[in-house]
Design a protein around this motif. Structure first.
Motif, PDB file in Angstrom:
ATOM      1  N   MET A  49     -17.151  11.031  -6.161  1.00 12.81           N
ATOM      2  CA  MET A  49     -17.293   9.320  -6.120  1.00 12.81           C
ATOM      3  C   MET A  49     -17.137   8.712  -4.809  1.00 12.81           C
ATOM      4  N   LYS A  50     -17.680   7.827  -4.260  1.00 14.33           N
ATOM      5  CA  LYS A  50     -17.650   6.877  -3.294  1.00 14.33           C
ATOM      6  C   LYS A  50     -17.570   5.585  -3.672  1.00 14.33           C
ATOM      7  N   ILE A  51     -16.416   5.059  -3.176  1.00 13.42           N
ATOM      8  CA  ILE A  51     -16.060   3.563  -3.399  1.00 13.42           C
ATOM      9  C   ILE A  51     -16.007   2.802  -2.410  1.00 13.42           C
ATOM     10  N   SER A  52     -16.360   1.438  -2.561  1.00 14.81           N
ATOM     11  CA  SER A  52     -16.385   0.303  -1.669  1.00 14.81           C
ATOM     12  C   SER A  52     -15.107   0.003  -0.959  1.00 14.81           C
ATOM     13  N   ALA A  53     -13.972   0.471  -1.645  1.00 13.24           N
ATOM     14  CA  ALA A  53     -12.705   0.118  -0.868  1.00 13.24           C
ATOM     15  C   ALA A  53     -12.717   0.557   0.418  1.00 13.24           C
ATOM     16  N   ARG A  54     -12.113  -0.055   1.660  1.00 14.46           N
ATOM     17  CA  ARG A  54     -12.627   0.291   3.009  1.00 14.46           C
ATOM     18  C   ARG A  54     -11.520   1.338   3.505  1.00 14.46           C
ATOM     19  N   ASN A  55     -10.340   1.188   2.654  1.00 11.60           N
ATOM     20  CA  ASN A  55      -9.108   1.802   3.017  1.00 11.60           C
ATOM     21  C   ASN A  55      -8.652   2.932   2.147  1.00 11.60           C
ATOM     22  N   CYS A  56      -8.830   4.330   2.478  1.00  7.48           N
ATOM     23  CA  CYS A  56      -8.561   5.280   2.026  1.00  7.48           C
ATOM     24  C   CYS A  56      -7.809   6.408   2.884  1.00  7.48           C
ATOM     25  N   ILE A  57      -6.500   6.592   2.710  1.00 11.66           N
ATOM     26  CA  ILE A  57      -5.678   6.919   3.600  1.00 11.66           C
ATOM     27  C   ILE A  57      -4.841   8.281   3.163  1.00 11.66           C
ATOM     28  N   LYS A  58      -5.251   9.456   3.826  1.00 14.39           N
ATOM     29  CA  LYS A  58      -4.585  10.546   3.216  1.00 14.39           C
ATOM     30  C   LYS A  58      -3.009  10.662   3.355  1.00 14.39           C
ATOM     31  N   GLY A  59      -2.585  11.334   2.740  1.00 16.76           N
ATOM     32  CA  GLY A  59      -0.919  11.500   2.760  1.00 16.76           C
ATOM     33  C   GLY A  59      -0.465  12.614   1.760  1.00 16.76           C
ATOM     34  N   THR A  60       1.025  12.818   1.745  1.00 18.95           N
ATOM     35  CA  THR A  60       1.536  13.586   0.978  1.00 18.95           C
ATOM     36  C   THR A  60       2.586  12.778  -0.090  1.00 18.95           C
ATOM     37  N   ILE A  61       2.623  13.083  -1.334  1.00 22.14           N
ATOM     38  CA  ILE A  61       3.511  12.404  -2.207  1.00 22.14           C
ATOM     39  C   ILE A  61       4.907  12.576  -2.032  1.00 22.14           C
ATOM     40  N   LYS A  62       5.546  11.712  -1.671  1.00 20.53           N
ATOM     41  CA  LYS A  62       7.051  11.827  -1.391  1.00 20.53           C
ATOM     42  C   LYS A  62       7.946  11.847  -2.621  1.00 20.53           C
ATOM     43  N   SER A  63       7.389  10.790  -3.229  1.00 20.36           N
ATOM     44  CA  SER A  63       8.371  10.528  -4.453  1.00 20.36           C
ATOM     45  C   SER A  63       7.601   9.566  -5.877  1.00 20.36           C
ATOM     46  N   ILE A  64       8.052  10.069  -6.990  1.00 19.62           N
ATOM     47  CA  ILE A  64       7.367   9.568  -8.248  1.00 19.62           C
ATOM     48  C   ILE A  64       8.343   8.782  -8.910  1.00 19.62           C
ATOM     49  N   THR A  65       8.538   7.452  -9.437  1.00 18.77           N
ATOM     50  CA  THR A  65       9.186   7.119 -10.218  1.00 18.77           C
ATOM     51  C   THR A  65       8.751   6.279 -11.391  1.00 18.77           C
ATOM     52  N   LYS A  66       8.919   6.938 -12.586  1.00 19.77           N
ATOM     53  CA  LYS A  66       8.093   6.387 -13.592  1.00 19.77           C
ATOM     54  C   LYS A  66       8.800   5.541 -14.396  1.00 19.77           C
ATOM     55  N   GLY A  67       8.276   4.581 -15.015  1.00 21.55           N
ATOM     56  CA  GLY A  67       8.652   3.498 -15.839  1.00 21.55           C
ATOM     57  C   GLY A  67       7.977   3.678 -17.151  1.00 21.55           C
ATOM     58  N   PRO A  68       8.356   2.718 -18.415  1.00 21.93           N
ATOM     59  CA  PRO A  68       7.582   2.887 -19.507  1.00 21.93           C
ATOM     60  C   PRO A  68       6.084   2.600 -19.162  1.00 21.93           C
ATOM     61  N   ILE A  69       5.791   1.663 -18.301  1.00 23.76           N
ATOM     62  CA  ILE A  69       4.439   0.900 -18.215  1.00 23.76           C
ATOM     63  C   ILE A  69       3.808   1.225 -16.850  1.00 23.76           C
ATOM     64  N   MET A  70       4.591   1.023 -15.813  1.00 23.60           N
ATOM     65  CA  MET A  70       4.451   1.231 -14.344  1.00 23.60           C
ATOM     66  C   MET A  70       5.050   2.557 -13.842  1.00 23.60           C
TER      67      MET A  70
END
Lengths: 69, 69, 69, 69, 69, 69
Positions: free
Chosen positions: D1-22
């Motif tokens: 899928m190609k998307i209109s968003a002009r910014n698509c920056i590659k990286g590595t996930i450093k941390s994930i903090t999960k709450g009930p919704i976000m």
């Protein structure tokens, strides 16, 4: 730092409600008008936000809608 | 219609600048404070916006940032 | 001014394309990575933006999506 | 899928903090630069995000502000 | 590419109106419902958008408000 | 109230998941299509949202991206 966001409205922090990820901030901007913001809980700590403290509501103009009765 | 956006601030339209796709609207919300909005040119026509007319600036709370000096 | 937006990335302005209402700004943030921003033409003037000048891309974290291959 | 968003920056996930919704995701995009994203907790699961995994920060250009010192 | 945005709605491009910086795209998603998008004119070219072509409206859930009568 | 947001899509509330600050709302808009919204928990209460109730998904056109296969 000067930012491109066209809306920068001064007020006083009326309340801060923090959740695990997000926080809801209510700013009193005078004239009986309040502005509600949702930012990350970390940002609340980074800025040292406290009730009664002066702060600005900053909004990019493309995020502001217009409504009429 | 009642909307979930938590910010709905009443003002008077001070200026409307229309481009081919977007339009910049400046709203005077009193106390020397202005709010700038960018909406589509079509929306400006749909709402019949005119300088001097009463209107509301509507902003979703998750679009409002907080800044401090 | 300190702002709640969690993303503030330094770069150099590579190009500025101005229309009647909006302007497209391309920022080189190094490592071959560019960030494209759309702000109002007025904001471009207010900040005195010029090609080759240092500037920051500022993004509220709730506006950043994540994608995977 | 190609998307209109002009910014698509590659990286590595450093941390994930999960709450009930976000959930708050921090992505390391190299050069000592991190990008913080807030997405829904469900989206984190849908994408199978894990620390150390490669991912992209995707941002619509109209959500990017510019700031100068 | 899989993206965290929770809304990805299939439709057919009904109209494309391009300005110098932005473009307005109207997508017919069936059932008499249309979705209007504003993206950059460059993005319209990058994606090779044409009237009658299939495309998706993609919206981050935190950008969707709810209203009731 | 008439609003400048160009997207106002009618549906039925399928689910409401509330956290301390935010709430995730899923709206069924027919044809097997759902729209997911994230608003504040307070807004959910202010609007008296309930599963099975009619509601609208409201989205500013500048928040809608376009994607193609």
């Amino acid at each position: 730092m000067k930012i491109s966001a066209r809306n920068c409205i001064k007020g006083t922090i009326k309340s801060i409600t923090k959740g695990p990820i997000m926080a809801e901030i209510v700013l009193d901007i005078g004239n009986g008008v309040q502005i509600t913001s949702v930012i990350t809980a970390h940002a609340t700590e980074n800025l040292g936000l406290k009730e009664g403290k002066e702060a600005y509501a900053v909004v990019k103009s493309s995020e502001v809608m217009i409504a009429v009765d």
